[in-house]
Design an enzyme around this catalytic site. Structure first.
Site, PDB file in Angstrom:
ATOM      1  N   ARG A  47       0.693  -1.256  -0.013  1.00 43.87           N
ATOM      2  CA  ARG A  47      -0.157   0.009   0.027  1.00 43.87           C
ATOM      3  C   ARG A  47       0.996   1.004  -0.037  1.00 43.87           C
ATOM      4  O   ARG A  47       2.146   1.134   0.149  1.00 43.87           O
ATOM      5  CB  ARG A  47      -1.068  -0.022   1.171  1.00 43.87           C
ATOM      6  CG  ARG A  47      -0.244  -0.381   2.439  1.00 43.87           C
ATOM      7  CD  ARG A  47      -0.485   0.134   3.729  1.00 43.87           C
ATOM      8  NE  ARG A  47      -0.406   1.779   3.589  1.00 43.87           N
ATOM      9  CZ  ARG A  47       0.749   2.414   3.675  1.00 43.87           C
ATOM     10  NH1 ARG A  47       1.765   1.768   3.904  1.00 43.87           N
ATOM     11  NH2 ARG A  47       0.649   3.564   3.737  1.00 43.87           N
ATOM     12  N   GLY A  48       0.177   2.448  -0.377  1.00 45.99           N
ATOM     13  CA  GLY A  48       1.295   3.629  -0.629  1.00 45.99           C
ATOM     14  C   GLY A  48       1.039   3.925  -1.895  1.00 45.99           C
ATOM     15  O   GLY A  48       1.470   2.987  -2.614  1.00 45.99           O
ATOM     16  N   ALA A  49       0.606   4.812  -2.233  1.00 45.81           N
ATOM     17  CA  ALA A  49       0.437   5.195  -3.927  1.00 45.81           C
ATOM     18  C   ALA A  49       1.817   5.071  -4.398  1.00 45.81           C
ATOM     19  O   ALA A  49       1.900   4.411  -5.506  1.00 45.81           O
ATOM     20  CB  ALA A  49       0.202   6.801  -3.990  1.00 45.81           C
ATOM     21  N   ARG A  81      -7.204  -0.387  -7.245  1.00 42.48           N
ATOM     22  CA  ARG A  81      -7.330   0.752  -6.520  1.00 42.48           C
ATOM     23  C   ARG A  81      -7.290   1.998  -7.300  1.00 42.48           C
ATOM     24  O   ARG A  81      -6.214   2.390  -7.620  1.00 42.48           O
ATOM     25  CB  ARG A  81      -6.104   0.712  -5.359  1.00 42.48           C
ATOM     26  CG  ARG A  81      -6.188  -0.384  -4.654  1.00 42.48           C
ATOM     27  CD  ARG A  81      -5.363  -0.106  -3.234  1.00 42.48           C
ATOM     28  NE  ARG A  81      -6.312   0.737  -2.242  1.00 42.48           N
ATOM     29  CZ  ARG A  81      -5.753   1.172  -1.400  1.00 42.48           C
ATOM     30  NH1 ARG A  81      -4.618   1.080  -0.923  1.00 42.48           N
ATOM     31  NH2 ARG A  81      -6.801   2.027  -0.376  1.00 42.48           N
ATOM     32  N   ASP A 220      -2.149  10.796  -2.297  1.00 44.26           N
ATOM     33  CA  ASP A 220      -2.464   9.772  -3.332  1.00 44.26           C
ATOM     34  C   ASP A 220      -2.454  10.388  -4.620  1.00 44.26           C
ATOM     35  O   ASP A 220      -2.350   9.655  -5.621  1.00 44.26           O
ATOM     36  CB  ASP A 220      -3.434   8.795  -2.842  1.00 44.26           C
ATOM     37  CG  ASP A 220      -3.283   7.952  -1.626  1.00 44.26           C
ATOM     38  OD1 ASP A 220      -2.931   6.633  -1.898  1.00 44.26           O
ATOM     39  OD2 ASP A 220      -3.331   8.322  -0.463  1.00 44.26           O
ATOM     40  N   ASN A 230      -6.039  12.243  -0.314  1.00 44.46           N
ATOM     41  CA  ASN A 230      -5.356  11.368   0.592  1.00 44.46           C
ATOM     42  C   ASN A 230      -6.186  10.496   1.473  1.00 44.46           C
ATOM     43  O   ASN A 230      -7.464  10.770   1.368  1.00 44.46           O
ATOM     44  CB  ASN A 230      -4.307  12.567   1.500  1.00 44.46           C
ATOM     45  CG  ASN A 230      -3.267  11.563   2.180  1.00 44.46           C
ATOM     46  OD1 ASN A 230      -2.553  10.763   1.463  1.00 44.46           O
ATOM     47  ND2 ASN A 230      -3.193  12.020   3.417  1.00 44.46           N
ATOM     48  N   LYS A 231      -5.850   9.918   2.377  1.00 42.68           N
ATOM     49  CA  LYS A 231      -6.318   8.987   3.285  1.00 42.68           C
ATOM     50  C   LYS A 231      -7.447   9.932   4.062  1.00 42.68           C
ATOM     51  O   LYS A 231      -7.224  11.142   4.487  1.00 42.68           O
ATOM     52  CB  LYS A 231      -5.539   8.409   4.598  1.00 42.68           C
ATOM     53  CG  LYS A 231      -6.064   7.257   5.180  1.00 42.68           C
ATOM     54  CD  LYS A 231      -6.577   6.403   4.419  1.00 42.68           C
ATOM     55  CE  LYS A 231      -5.585   5.538   3.611  1.00 42.68           C
ATOM     56  NZ  LYS A 231      -6.120   4.515   2.630  1.00 42.68           N
TER      57      LYS A 231
END
Length: 323
Positions: A47-49, A81, A220, A230-231
């Site tokens: 995970r993480g862009a 995603r 992201d 973003n989150k």
């Protein structure tokens, strides 16, 4: 710093760190084909862009070596995603490399190496923002586990820490998947950076007490007008920071900038399963839950963008670089 690399290519094998198991267990999984890479991205093993973009690039290498249809493989990866722009960016770059008859493994390695260099640059440009004795606040995990090296939001922290600057970081736990509690707090502990875990809802109280000097978050996607995706919870944090006069910085590499999307309104927001919200809680059986994974922070709430090209007060610098 002893945080393991989230994506590794070695001797013709792609290996991903299963981040769902952290911090209790450090485990790596071999990815035999593009379908397994797609599952790992969808299930948030990786995970993480930037990290999912790098993983997808290597997934395209696996697809080519298996003789799979690259267009179909690309679509399979893109669909996992939809919000983070780095995923589609990396896959499309691999398709262009294939069309130009370039070596796909060399292209994937170039994406990986470029990300390391961008993280270092973000850290170098952002570190002067961290003054001795400063209290920072960060949300989610935009650290080494989300990229390939120092992270994005954490890169200035790592560089300042290496320079001997004393500072402290408040880490939002980041519900519902707790990336801050499980990942960022663990990363900072590994690096020896002073930090305190807080509930997401504590930010306003801390700022009212003048306990936060600046906020640094990752992204992201940053759209052409500077809106930041973003989150979930980032928008609320930006609003609270604006109210209390606390600088709010977005740290992101060039690969996260989406010049083709005018504003955050044009970004698809991923909705994940309700079980991520309800399963850890003593919620009533059968209760309904929504689980948007991201939100949009308007550009007007962003103090500046900490990028590999410098600190940009608006998104115009991104636009010029991507033109």
């Amino acid at each position: 710093m002893s945080v393991p690399a989230p994506v590794k290519w070695h001797d013709g094998r792609l290996t991903l760190l299963d981040q769902r198991l952290l911090p209790g267990r450090v485990a790596f999984e071999d990815q035999p084909d593009v379908a397994s890479v797609a599952r790992a991205i969808r299930d948030m093993r990786v995970r993480g862009a930037p990290a999912i973009g790098i993983a997808a690039a290597y997934g395209m290498v696996l697809a080519e070596r298996a003789g799979a249809d690259l267009e179909q493989s690309a679509e399979q990866l893109r669909a996992t995603r939809p919000t983070a722009v780095n995923l589609a960016w990396a896959v499309d770059r691999m398709l262009r490399a294939h069309a130009a008859c370039r070596d796909l493994l060399a292209e994937a390695r170039a994406i990986h190496d470029e990300d390391r260099a961008m993280c270092e640059a973000i850290g170098r440009f952002g570190a002067p923002l961290i003054q001795p004795g400063a209290n920072l606040l960060t949300h989610c995990n935009a650290g080494a586990l989300a990229v390939s090296a120092l992270g994005t939001a954490t890169a200035p922290m790592y560089v300042a820490h290496r320079a001997g600057i004393p500072f402290h970081v408040y880490v939002d736990e980041t519900r519902p998947v707790l990336q801050g509690a499980r990942l960022t707090a663990w990363e900072l502990a590994q690096a020896g950076i002073a930090h305190t875990l807080v509930c997401d809802s504590a930010a306003a109280h801390l700022m009212a007490e003048n306990a936060v000097d600046l906020v640094i978050v990752g992204a992201d996607r940053v759209t052409a007008n500077g809106d930041t995706v973003n989150k979930i919870g980032t928008r609320a944090l930006a609003i609270v920071a604006d109210y209390h006069g606390v600088p709010f910085y977005v740290a992101c590499p060039s690969s996260t900038f989406d010049a083709d999307t005018a504003s955050g309104r044009g970004v698809p927001i991923e909705e994940r399963t309700s079980g991520e919200v309800t399963n850890p809680l003593p919620a009533p059986a059968g209760v309904r839950a929504r689980n948007p994974a991201f939100d949009v922070t308007p550009a007007s709430l962003v103090t500046a963008y900490i990028t590999d090209m410098g600190i940009l007060p608006t998104a115009d610098g991104f636009l010029r670089a991507c033109a």
